[in-house]
Motif scaffolding. Structure first.
Motif, PDB file in Angstrom:
ATOM      1  N   ALA A 160     -10.072  -0.471 -30.739  1.00  0.00           N
ATOM      2  CA  ALA A 160     -10.134  -1.018 -32.094  1.00  0.00           C
ATOM      3  C   ALA A 160      -9.234  -2.232 -32.256  1.00  0.00           C
ATOM      4  O   ALA A 160      -8.079  -2.235 -31.815  1.00  0.00           O
ATOM      5  N   VAL A 161      -9.777  -3.276 -32.885  1.00  0.00           N
ATOM      6  CA  VAL A 161      -9.017  -4.489 -33.204  1.00  0.00           C
ATOM      7  C   VAL A 161      -9.314  -4.864 -34.649  1.00  0.00           C
ATOM      8  O   VAL A 161     -10.225  -4.322 -35.268  1.00  0.00           O
ATOM      9  N   GLU A 162      -8.549  -5.819 -35.176  1.00  0.00           N
ATOM     10  CA  GLU A 162      -8.721  -6.215 -36.566  1.00  0.00           C
ATOM     11  C   GLU A 162      -9.763  -7.313 -36.748  1.00  0.00           C
ATOM     12  O   GLU A 162     -10.219  -7.551 -37.868  1.00  0.00           O
ATOM     13  N   GLY A 163     -10.127  -7.998 -35.671  1.00  0.00           N
ATOM     14  CA  GLY A 163     -11.097  -9.071 -35.819  1.00  0.00           C
ATOM     15  C   GLY A 163     -11.445  -9.699 -34.487  1.00  0.00           C
ATOM     16  O   GLY A 163     -10.899  -9.337 -33.427  1.00  0.00           O
ATOM     17  N   PHE A 164     -12.342 -10.686 -34.527  1.00  0.00           N
ATOM     18  CA  PHE A 164     -12.857 -11.293 -33.300  1.00  0.00           C
ATOM     19  C   PHE A 164     -11.781 -12.036 -32.517  1.00  0.00           C
ATOM     20  O   PHE A 164     -11.739 -11.966 -31.280  1.00  0.00           O
ATOM     21  N   VAL A 165     -10.897 -12.729 -33.205  1.00  0.00           N
ATOM     22  CA  VAL A 165      -9.852 -13.494 -32.507  1.00  0.00           C
ATOM     23  C   VAL A 165      -8.957 -12.561 -31.696  1.00  0.00           C
ATOM     24  O   VAL A 165      -8.602 -12.852 -30.549  1.00  0.00           O
ATOM     25  N   GLN A 166      -8.592 -11.424 -32.272  1.00  0.00           N
ATOM     26  CA  GLN A 166      -7.782 -10.455 -31.543  1.00  0.00           C
ATOM     27  C   GLN A 166      -8.552  -9.885 -30.357  1.00  0.00           C
ATOM     28  O   GLN A 166      -7.992  -9.659 -29.283  1.00  0.00           O
ATOM     29  N   ALA A 167      -9.855  -9.668 -30.553  1.00  0.00           N
ATOM     30  CA  ALA A 167     -10.687  -9.159 -29.458  1.00  0.00           C
ATOM     31  C   ALA A 167     -10.699 -10.136 -28.292  1.00  0.00           C
ATOM     32  O   ALA A 167     -10.572  -9.735 -27.124  1.00  0.00           O
ATOM     33  N   VAL A 168     -10.828 -11.416 -28.588  1.00  0.00           N
ATOM     34  CA  VAL A 168     -10.832 -12.436 -27.538  1.00  0.00           C
ATOM     35  C   VAL A 168      -9.487 -12.468 -26.810  1.00  0.00           C
ATOM     36  O   VAL A 168      -9.430 -12.619 -25.585  1.00  0.00           O
ATOM     37  N   GLN A 169      -8.401 -12.302 -27.562  1.00  0.00           N
ATOM     38  CA  GLN A 169      -7.088 -12.331 -26.923  1.00  0.00           C
ATOM     39  C   GLN A 169      -6.919 -11.156 -25.960  1.00  0.00           C
ATOM     40  O   GLN A 169      -6.413 -11.322 -24.842  1.00  0.00           O
ATOM     41  N   LEU A 170      -7.351  -9.968 -26.361  1.00  0.00           N
ATOM     42  CA  LEU A 170      -7.286  -8.814 -25.459  1.00  0.00           C
ATOM     43  C   LEU A 170      -8.156  -9.041 -24.230  1.00  0.00           C
ATOM     44  O   LEU A 170      -7.795  -8.652 -23.114  1.00  0.00           O
ATOM     45  N   LEU A 171      -9.303  -9.664 -24.449  1.00  0.00           N
ATOM     46  CA  LEU A 171     -10.212  -9.970 -23.352  1.00  0.00           C
ATOM     47  C   LEU A 171      -9.549 -10.919 -22.353  1.00  0.00           C
ATOM     48  O   LEU A 171      -9.567 -10.677 -21.135  1.00  0.00           O
ATOM     49  N   LYS A 172      -8.946 -11.978 -22.837  1.00  0.00           N
ATOM     50  CA  LYS A 172      -8.298 -12.963 -21.970  1.00  0.00           C
ATOM     51  C   LYS A 172      -7.060 -12.399 -21.272  1.00  0.00           C
ATOM     52  O   LYS A 172      -6.706 -12.823 -20.173  1.00  0.00           O
ATOM     53  N   ASP A 173      -6.423 -11.418 -21.931  1.00  0.00           N
ATOM     54  CA  ASP A 173      -5.248 -10.762 -21.331  1.00  0.00           C
ATOM     55  C   ASP A 173      -5.639  -9.730 -20.286  1.00  0.00           C
ATOM     56  O   ASP A 173      -4.765  -9.147 -19.633  1.00  0.00           O
ATOM     57  N   GLY A 174      -6.925  -9.480 -20.152  1.00  0.00           N
ATOM     58  CA  GLY A 174      -7.392  -8.507 -19.168  1.00  0.00           C
ATOM     59  C   GLY A 174      -7.281  -7.065 -19.607  1.00  0.00           C
ATOM     60  O   GLY A 174      -7.432  -6.145 -18.799  1.00  0.00           O
ATOM     61  N   ARG A 175      -7.075  -6.835 -20.908  1.00  0.00           N
ATOM     62  CA  ARG A 175      -6.895  -5.468 -21.412  1.00  0.00           C
ATOM     63  C   ARG A 175      -8.230  -4.806 -21.747  1.00  0.00           C
ATOM     64  O   ARG A 175      -8.306  -3.591 -21.876  1.00  0.00           O
ATOM     65  N   GLN A 191     -17.002 -23.587 -30.542  1.00  0.00           N
ATOM     66  CA  GLN A 191     -17.081 -24.975 -30.982  1.00  0.00           C
ATOM     67  C   GLN A 191     -15.743 -25.471 -31.528  1.00  0.00           C
ATOM     68  O   GLN A 191     -15.334 -26.598 -31.243  1.00  0.00           O
ATOM     69  N   THR A 192     -15.069 -24.640 -32.303  1.00  0.00           N
ATOM     70  CA  THR A 192     -13.836 -25.087 -32.947  1.00  0.00           C
ATOM     71  C   THR A 192     -12.620 -25.005 -32.037  1.00  0.00           C
ATOM     72  O   THR A 192     -11.670 -25.782 -32.203  1.00  0.00           O
ATOM     73  N   THR A 193     -12.629 -24.066 -31.075  1.00  0.00           N
ATOM     74  CA  THR A 193     -11.450 -23.912 -30.203  1.00  0.00           C
ATOM     75  C   THR A 193     -11.609 -24.577 -28.850  1.00  0.00           C
ATOM     76  O   THR A 193     -10.616 -24.910 -28.208  1.00  0.00           O
ATOM     77  N   GLY A 194     -12.842 -24.755 -28.385  1.00  0.00           N
ATOM     78  CA  GLY A 194     -13.051 -25.297 -27.050  1.00  0.00           C
ATOM     79  C   GLY A 194     -12.545 -24.368 -25.966  1.00  0.00           C
ATOM     80  O   GLY A 194     -12.247 -24.805 -24.844  1.00  0.00           O
ATOM     81  N   ASP A 195     -12.458 -23.081 -26.265  1.00  0.00           N
ATOM     82  CA  ASP A 195     -11.912 -22.096 -25.339  1.00  0.00           C
ATOM     83  C   ASP A 195     -12.848 -21.914 -24.143  1.00  0.00           C
ATOM     84  O   ASP A 195     -13.962 -21.408 -24.277  1.00  0.00           O
ATOM     85  N   THR A 196     -12.371 -22.313 -22.972  1.00  0.00           N
ATOM     86  CA  THR A 196     -13.187 -22.183 -21.757  1.00  0.00           C
ATOM     87  C   THR A 196     -12.846 -20.914 -20.980  1.00  0.00           C
ATOM     88  O   THR A 196     -13.386 -20.682 -19.902  1.00  0.00           O
ATOM     89  N   GLY A 197     -11.964 -20.097 -21.545  1.00  0.00           N
ATOM     90  CA  GLY A 197     -11.556 -18.874 -20.866  1.00  0.00           C
ATOM     91  C   GLY A 197     -12.515 -17.718 -21.064  1.00  0.00           C
ATOM     92  O   GLY A 197     -12.395 -16.689 -20.388  1.00  0.00           O
ATOM     93  N   VAL A 198     -13.473 -17.893 -22.008  1.00  0.00           N
ATOM     94  CA  VAL A 198     -14.468 -16.848 -22.252  1.00  0.00           C
ATOM     95  C   VAL A 198     -15.855 -17.463 -22.240  1.00  0.00           C
ATOM     96  O   VAL A 198     -16.006 -18.683 -22.373  1.00  0.00           O
ATOM     97  N   LYS A 199     -16.858 -16.606 -22.108  1.00  0.00           N
ATOM     98  CA  LYS A 199     -18.241 -17.088 -22.090  1.00  0.00           C
ATOM     99  C   LYS A 199     -19.162 -16.039 -22.703  1.00  0.00           C
ATOM    100  O   LYS A 199     -18.805 -14.857 -22.814  1.00  0.00           O
ATOM    101  N   VAL A 200     -20.349 -16.484 -23.104  1.00  0.00           N
ATOM    102  CA  VAL A 200     -21.398 -15.563 -23.522  1.00  0.00           C
ATOM    103  C   VAL A 200     -22.112 -15.110 -22.258  1.00  0.00           C
ATOM    104  O   VAL A 200     -22.761 -15.901 -21.572  1.00  0.00           O
ATOM    105  N   ALA A 201     -21.966 -13.817 -21.946  1.00  0.00           N
ATOM    106  CA  ALA A 201     -22.513 -13.294 -20.697  1.00  0.00           C
ATOM    107  C   ALA A 201     -23.923 -12.750 -20.854  1.00  0.00           C
ATOM    108  O   ALA A 201     -24.654 -12.598 -19.872  1.00  0.00           O
TER     109      ALA A 201
END
Length: 252
Positions: A160-175, A191-201
């Motif tokens: 459980a997380v509070e929102g999408f941004v937190q979910a992405v952070q856990l994802l990038k942290d490998g948790r 589009q707004t962050t340009g985050d290349t650390g995640v992708k639509v799989a």
């Protein structure tokens, strides 16, 4: 004399209680709306600190058609339906996905968003490309969201997380291994962050419709639906949609 004082005091107390109740949920001049305020591009705080977003503008347009002033009550997603039932607000405007369980519990409006679900992983992940690959893995989701249900049904463990941004952070942290969310929210994040650390799989393979939610029997949804029909007919929904997404996702 004492009896006169007690009667007067009781009358004053009754008047205060009536005044207090008249300003709460259910006012005929105010539409109180529960929303997260942390779910871009649907409901979030702009640079000026004011709530903005697709859902915010749509419900404000609905309120204007109803002749009611919209007041927002920011509430975490996992508490938003409890807040509705407790009459903290009249309506939920926060991309409420229409499903059978919610139809049974709440009055839902006609949809004002149509989208599909996507699976997001780390950019270097090559093991997940569809729902079947989530079995036995861990995804990060808002616990009571439709996307959490999708992940659980696919056999994933949900953190459980509070929102999408937190979910992405856990994802990038490998948790966690992945997160499932709305393609519109994911696209706006990229589009707004340009985050290349995640992708639509991959995609979830289904289309979802989002609506406003009200308490059962409140009579509010009939009014909301009339307003939505007018906003759809005069092009307002399309205009708001194109402002945030570059295309019409309102189902018009």
């Amino acid at each position: 004399m004492r009896r006169t004082f007690l009667v007067a005091a009781a009358a004053l107390l009754s008047a205060v209680m009536l005044v207090g109740c008249s300003g709460g949920s259910g006012s005929t001049t105010t539409l109180r709306v529960g929303t997260e305020g942390t779910y871009s591009p649907f409901s979030y705080q702009g640079p000026d600190g004011q709530l903005t977003g697709y859902d915010i503008e749509v419900v404000q347009a609905v309120g204007a058609r109803l002749g009611r002033t919209v007041e927002f009550v920011q509430t975490p997603w996992d508490a938003i339906f409890a807040g509705l039932q407790a009459q903290r607000f009249d309506l939920v405007a926060n991309q409420v996905t229409i499903n059978d369980e919610r139809r049974a519990r709440y009055d839902l409006s006609e949809p004002y968003t149509v989208s599909e679900g996507v699976i997001v992983t780390r950019a270097d992940n090559s093991d997940i490309s569809g729902l079947a690959d989530l079995r036995g893995r861990t995804t990060a989701q808002s616990a009571t969201s439709n996307w959490a249900d999708v992940a659980r049904e696919a056999g994933a463990d949900v953190e459980a997380v509070e929102g999408f941004v937190q979910a992405v952070q856990l994802l990038k942290d490998g948790r966690v291994d992945a997160t499932v969310n709305d393609t519109l929210a994911v696209g706006e994040y990229q589009q707004t962050t340009g985050d290349t650390g995640v992708k639509v799989a991959g995609t979830t393979g289904d289309t979802s419709e989002q609506a406003f939610a009200a308490r059962q029997g409140s009579g509010l949804i009939e009014e909301v639906n009339r307003a939505l029909a007018e906003l759809r007919a005069d092009g307002t929904l399309t205009r708001i949609s194109e402002k945030y997404f570059g295309s019409d996702v309102s189902g018009s």
